[in-house]
Design a protein around this motif. Structure first.
Motif, short mmCIF file in Angstrom:
data_model
loop_
_atom_site.label_atom_id
_atom_site.label_comp_id
_atom_site.label_asym_id
_atom_site.label_seq_id
_atom_site.Cartn_x
_atom_site.Cartn_y
_atom_site.Cartn_z
N MET A 38 0.82 -1.20 0.00
CA MET A 38 0.00 0.00 0.00
C MET A 38 0.86 1.26 0.00
O MET A 38 0.57 2.22 -0.72
CB MET A 38 -0.95 -0.02 1.21
CG MET A 38 -2.07 -1.02 1.08
SD MET A 38 -3.04 -1.21 2.58
CE MET A 38 -3.73 0.41 2.77
N VAL A 39 1.93 1.25 0.79
CA VAL A 39 2.83 2.41 0.81
C VAL A 39 3.53 2.54 -0.54
O VAL A 39 3.68 3.65 -1.07
CB VAL A 39 3.84 2.29 1.96
CG1 VAL A 39 4.92 3.35 1.85
CG2 VAL A 39 3.14 2.40 3.30
N MET A 40 3.94 1.43 -1.13
CA MET A 40 4.59 1.49 -2.45
C MET A 40 3.63 2.01 -3.51
O MET A 40 4.05 2.75 -4.41
CB MET A 40 5.12 0.10 -2.83
CG MET A 40 6.34 -0.30 -2.04
SD MET A 40 6.87 -2.01 -2.25
CE MET A 40 6.83 -2.25 -3.99
N LEU A 75 12.32 7.63 -4.54
CA LEU A 75 12.97 6.42 -5.04
C LEU A 75 13.59 5.62 -3.88
O LEU A 75 13.48 4.40 -3.84
CB LEU A 75 14.03 6.76 -6.09
CG LEU A 75 14.72 5.57 -6.75
CD1 LEU A 75 13.70 4.70 -7.46
CD2 LEU A 75 15.78 6.03 -7.70
N ALA A 76 14.21 6.32 -2.95
CA ALA A 76 14.80 5.63 -1.79
C ALA A 76 13.72 4.97 -0.94
O ALA A 76 13.90 3.84 -0.45
CB ALA A 76 15.61 6.61 -0.95
N LEU A 77 12.59 5.64 -0.75
CA LEU A 77 11.50 5.05 0.02
C LEU A 77 10.89 3.85 -0.71
O LEU A 77 10.57 2.84 -0.08
CB LEU A 77 10.44 6.10 0.31
CG LEU A 77 10.79 7.14 1.37
CD1 LEU A 77 9.79 8.28 1.37
CD2 LEU A 77 10.86 6.49 2.73
N LEU A 78 10.74 3.98 -2.02
CA LEU A 78 10.22 2.84 -2.80
C LEU A 78 11.16 1.64 -2.71
O LEU A 78 10.71 0.50 -2.54
CB LEU A 78 10.04 3.24 -4.27
CG LEU A 78 8.72 3.90 -4.62
CD1 LEU A 78 8.78 4.47 -6.03
CD2 LEU A 78 7.58 2.91 -4.49
N LEU A 79 12.45 1.89 -2.79
CA LEU A 79 13.43 0.81 -2.66
C LEU A 79 13.40 0.20 -1.27
O LEU A 79 13.46 -1.02 -1.11
CB LEU A 79 14.83 1.34 -3.00
CG LEU A 79 15.96 0.33 -2.97
CD1 LEU A 79 15.76 -0.72 -4.05
CD2 LEU A 79 17.29 1.02 -3.15
N PHE A 85 9.38 -5.66 1.61
CA PHE A 85 8.36 -6.60 1.12
C PHE A 85 8.99 -7.92 0.71
O PHE A 85 8.49 -9.00 1.05
CB PHE A 85 7.62 -5.96 -0.06
CG PHE A 85 6.58 -6.85 -0.66
CD1 PHE A 85 5.40 -7.11 0.00
CD2 PHE A 85 6.80 -7.43 -1.91
CE1 PHE A 85 4.44 -7.94 -0.56
CE2 PHE A 85 5.85 -8.25 -2.47
CZ PHE A 85 4.66 -8.51 -1.80
N ALA A 86 10.11 -7.85 0.00
CA ALA A 86 10.78 -9.08 -0.43
C ALA A 86 11.30 -9.89 0.77
O ALA A 86 11.18 -11.12 0.80
CB ALA A 86 11.93 -8.74 -1.38
N LEU A 87 11.87 -9.21 1.76
CA LEU A 87 12.36 -9.91 2.95
C LEU A 87 11.24 -10.52 3.76
O LEU A 87 11.38 -11.61 4.33
CB LEU A 87 13.19 -8.97 3.81
CG LEU A 87 14.56 -8.62 3.28
CD1 LEU A 87 15.21 -7.55 4.13
CD2 LEU A 87 15.44 -9.85 3.23
N LEU A 88 10.12 -9.82 3.84
CA LEU A 88 8.98 -10.38 4.57
C LEU A 88 8.44 -11.63 3.87
O LEU A 88 8.11 -12.61 4.53
CB LEU A 88 7.88 -9.33 4.71
CG LEU A 88 8.15 -8.24 5.73
CD1 LEU A 88 7.16 -7.11 5.58
CD2 LEU A 88 8.13 -8.80 7.13
N LEU A 89 8.36 -11.58 2.55
CA LEU A 89 7.91 -12.77 1.83
C LEU A 89 8.90 -13.92 1.97
O LEU A 89 8.51 -15.08 2.08
CB LEU A 89 7.68 -12.46 0.36
CG LEU A 89 6.44 -11.64 0.03
CD1 LEU A 89 6.31 -11.48 -1.48
CD2 LEU A 89 5.18 -12.27 0.59
N ALA A 90 10.19 -13.60 1.98
CA ALA A 90 11.20 -14.64 2.13
C ALA A 90 11.20 -15.25 3.52
O ALA A 90 11.61 -16.40 3.70
CB ALA A 90 12.58 -14.07 1.81
#
Length: 167
Positions: A38-40, A75-79, A85-90
């Motif tokens: 949602m933030v992204m 861009l920094a916030l999106l990254l 998100f990727a770490l949470l899914l992992a």
């Protein structure tokens, strides 16, 4: 509602929900992942836009300091939120302790505040808070001297690297 409030408060709310639902690992990761998405989604909009009643470049006054999403911070916030998100899914099927998701969402909120705060000199405080939260994440539910040593090293390195972050 200013976009900076959305970026700062939504991870805190998701962390609190994840803490209350910590017995159900899949649900807490789903809540944290949806909050990151949602933030992204909000940050992906043009800076001048008003998206679903959220003023992207709106200003939030927090403790006498200004939080605002500036064009150079998007861009920094999106990254940052994309990596979270990727770490949470992992971490969905890994044996992490119960503090991983709630503390990581709080840490994400502190790091996003560090990027958005003006004057920028106050970002150091947010980086130190994020380092302390990372230390809690390392130390939680670990026995023996090795967990304490690792947490202490992380805290010292995060404080020593502060001038490089602020530079």
């Amino acid at each position: 509602m200013p976009g900076s409030a959305y970026v700062f408060i939504l991870p805190l709310v998701a962390g609190a929900l994840a803490y209350t639902l910590r017995r159900w690992r899949s649900i807490e990761i789903l809540i944290a992942g949806v909050a990151c998405l949602m933030v992204m989604l909000v940050l992906a909009q043009p800076i001048e836009a008003v998206f679903l009643g959220i003023d992207i470049d709106g200003r939030l006054d927090l403790l006498g300091r200004e939080l605002q999403v500036h064009p150079q911070d998007k861009l920094a916030l999106l990254l940052l939120f994309g990596c979270a998100f990727a770490l949470l899914l992992a971490s969905w099927r890994t044996p992490e302790n119960w503090t991983f998701v709630p503390v990581s969402m709080t840490m994400l909120s502190a790091l996003s505040a560090a990027l958005m705060v003006r004057p920028f000199e106050y970002a150091g405080l947010s980086f130190v808070v994020a380092g302390a939260l990372g230390t809690l994440m390392i130390q939680a539910e670990r026995g023996g001297d090795h967990g304490t040593n690792g947490a202490r090293r992380y805290l010292v390195i995060s404080v020593l690297s502060l001038p490089a972050f602020l530079g």
